[in-house]
Motif scaffolding. Structure first.
Motif, short mmCIF file in Angstrom:
data_model
loop_
_atom_site.label_atom_id
_atom_site.label_comp_id
_atom_site.label_asym_id
_atom_site.label_seq_id
_atom_site.Cartn_x
_atom_site.Cartn_y
_atom_site.Cartn_z
N PHE A 58 0.79 -1.22 0.00
CA PHE A 58 0.00 0.00 0.00
C PHE A 58 0.83 1.29 0.00
CE2 PHE A 58 -2.96 -3.07 2.10
CZ PHE A 58 -3.85 -3.14 1.05
N ILE A 59 2.04 1.23 0.50
CA ILE A 59 2.85 2.45 0.58
C ILE A 59 3.93 2.48 -0.49
CG2 ILE A 59 4.37 3.83 2.07
CD1 ILE A 59 2.84 2.79 4.47
N VAL A 94 -4.65 -1.55 -5.37
CA VAL A 94 -5.43 -0.69 -6.25
C VAL A 94 -5.57 0.70 -5.63
CG1 VAL A 94 -7.69 -0.35 -7.34
CG2 VAL A 94 -6.68 -2.64 -7.20
N VAL A 95 -5.62 0.72 -4.30
CA VAL A 95 -5.73 1.97 -3.56
C VAL A 95 -4.67 1.99 -2.47
CG1 VAL A 95 -8.19 2.32 -3.99
CG2 VAL A 95 -7.45 0.98 -2.00
N ASP A 96 -4.48 3.16 -1.89
CA ASP A 96 -3.55 3.35 -0.78
C ASP A 96 -4.34 3.25 0.52
OD1 ASP A 96 -2.04 4.64 1.30
OD2 ASP A 96 -0.81 5.62 -0.22
N SER A 113 -7.12 6.17 -0.08
CA SER A 113 -7.04 7.14 -1.18
C SER A 113 -6.48 6.43 -2.40
CB SER A 113 -6.14 8.31 -0.80
OG SER A 113 -4.81 7.86 -0.56
N ASP A 114 -6.32 7.17 -3.48
CA ASP A 114 -5.66 6.59 -4.65
C ASP A 114 -4.16 6.53 -4.41
OD1 ASP A 114 -7.62 5.86 -6.61
OD2 ASP A 114 -8.09 7.98 -6.84
N LEU A 115 -3.49 5.65 -5.13
CA LEU A 115 -2.05 5.49 -4.99
C LEU A 115 -1.33 6.80 -5.32
CD1 LEU A 115 -1.70 2.00 -6.71
CD2 LEU A 115 -1.59 2.47 -4.25
#
Length: 500
Positions: A58-59, A94-96, A113-115
């Protein structure tokens, strides 16, 4: 699988702010601030334990093998929730989904949120409905927001919901609005993961809360002044000319604030050729009946401003850079925009017959968080504008102030004596013999009038002369919150109830 189950898996893996930061270290965190993941990846040292896998997914936006990923979270449930996608034997985010924690007020949870775009120099155009995470601007807004307990709060343009995560800690009811359906979808997921209740509504500006009033409204609105037409980034650009969206929020505020309620904005505004910026913003506020305090924190020339936002849109290095740049320049030239002011705006329904309006530039360092400075502003204005007899009967006291002396090396006496705040906006005032003696003696025990009389006696001058010199300084110090007002003496019982 419920949000509670997903949250449990994240917590079970230790995916919290403190633990994630400890794993990637200070250098890894600094690198992420520059949109590079290498330092954080080096800090993980090839680890594929559950916490490392979640950080990578995610990060760092890395593909993670499905087996270790399955130890970190329920992959099928994460796919169903729209978090990840499975491609062969690999899992990609797909997302953060990011842990969030604030030492300011203890707000904690998860933001979805979005990446982050542009990671490791992979520059790609940003999708129009992109949902931004916790940006420097949103974090600054959180730091300047007053944290007094309120009944109802509105997060106008909630985005991923970062402000709401703070508001739920001191507001009984929080409403978050956004024009972008995708933002509301991700904000709802973040709220569920954080186990907080937010009333999320779709719509533009105040439309979703028509007829409703709030004790506190906060917003980091889509204030970027881009030319009309083309693909617009919803999170940063409205469809009004120049800073018209910000003006619309200011003008619409009176209909949505309770008596005593406030609106706080982190935003920007156009500075037009030959027009004083404060006069222009004053025109937005006059007639609203609201107190207004605007602090300009930064000013950019049009070239710096355009380059910043074209880079933000992912156009750096692309064939679109120069045509877009020149289109923005022509747009600004047509509108007469020479510079852009960026800063903080506070509007308060103080109920005054004559609203208090203040516009200033303060580009200097401050001691964040400064929310308490804005929370005290209404009382500071009340105190600084007291009738003279009530002011002399009041008991001001210095708060969080140190005395500094400035002079030539070796000189017996200083050239200047300065009183400086240690917190908040770090204001300072230069004082002379009489006003320095009076302010230094104000500890909340004696009235201002008593201190002036005592100083006049020591200096062997008339008390009226000392008062004439000192009272304006005291009023400024009250407004700037170097002084706060204690209780009034018995014969001044007619003072406004808001004083003190």
């Amino acid at each position: 699988m419920t949000a509670s189950d997903l949250r449990h898996r994240l917590l079970q893996a230790g995916y919290t702010t403190d633990d994630a930061l400890e794993r990637i270290g200070a250098l890894g965190q600094a690198g992420l601030g520059r949109n590079t993941t290498i330092a954080a990846d080096v800090a993980l040292a090839g680890a594929m334990d559950p916490l490392a896998c979640l950080v990578r997914l995610f990060i760092l936006q890395q593909e993670v093998p499905i087996v270790p990923a399955s130890d970190a979270l329920d992959v099928d449930a994460a796919v169903a929730a729209g978090w990840v996608t499975v491609e062969g034997d690999g899992v990609r985010a797909v997302v953060d989904v990011r842990p969030y924690g604030s030492p300011d007020d203890g707000a904690s949870g998860y933001l979805v949120s979005d990446l982050t775009p542009g990671m490791d120099q992979r520059t790609t155009p940003t999708r129009p409905d992109y949902v931004l995470g916790a940006s420097p601007a949103s974090l600054t807004l959180a730091e300047i927001t007053m944290r007094d307990h309120v009944h109802r709060a509105l997060d106008l343009g909630t985005g991923c919901g970062v402000q709401s995560l703070h508001l739920v800690r001191h507001a009984e009811e929080v409403v978050g609005t956004d024009l972008n359906p995708r933002a509301l979808e991700l904000a709802r997921l973040g709220a569920d993961l954080s186990d907080v209740r937010i009333d999320l509504r779709e719509g533009s500006l105040f439309e979703p809360v028509a007829g409703e009033r709030f004790d506190l409204i906060v917003s980091n609105p889509p204030y970027v002044m881009s030319p009309p037409g083309g693909d617009r980034l919803t999170y940063r650009e409205g469809d009004l000319v120049a800073d018209g969206l910000v003006e619309a929020i200011v003008r619409g505020a009176p209909e949505h604030l309770t008596l005593g309620g406030s609106l706080q904005l982190l935003t920007n505004w156009a500075i037009l050729d030959g027009v004083e910026w404060a006069d222009r913003l004053r025109g937005w506020v006059e007639g609203t009946g609201l107190d207004c305090w605007v602090i300009e924190r930064e000013r950019l020339d049009v070239f710096s401003y355009i380059e910043m936002w074209l880079t933000d849109a992912g156009l750096a290095g692309s064939d679109q850079w120069e045509p877009a740049y020149r289109e923005w320049l022509e747009y600004f030239r047509t509108l007469g925009i020479s510079e852009v002011g960026m800063g903080w705006l506070l509007l308060t329904a103080a109920g005054r017959d004559i609203p208090h309006l203040r516009f200033e530039s303060w580009p200097h360092a401050v001691a964040q968080p400064v929310g308490h400075v804005f929370a005290r502003n209404r009382a500071a204005v009340d105190a600084s504008t007291l009738p003279l007899d009530q002011l002399l009967a009041s008991r001001p006291r210095l708060v969080d102030v140190v005395q500094e002396t400035i002079g030539e090396p070796g000189a017996q006496d200083p050239t200047h004596v300065v009183l400086r705040q240690r917190t908040g906006l770090l204001r300072a005032i230069k004082v002379g013999t009489a006003d320095g003696a009076v302010l230094g003696a104000l500890d909340g025990d004696l009235t201002l009038g008593q201190v002036i009389s005592a100083v006049a006696s020591v200096l062997e001058v008339e008390a009226a002369d000392v008062a004439a010199q000192v009272v304006p300084v005291v009023r400024d110090a009250l407004l700037d919150q170097l002084l706060v007002l204690g209780q009034l003496s018995d014969h001044a019982s007619s003072a406004p109830s808001t004083v003190g």
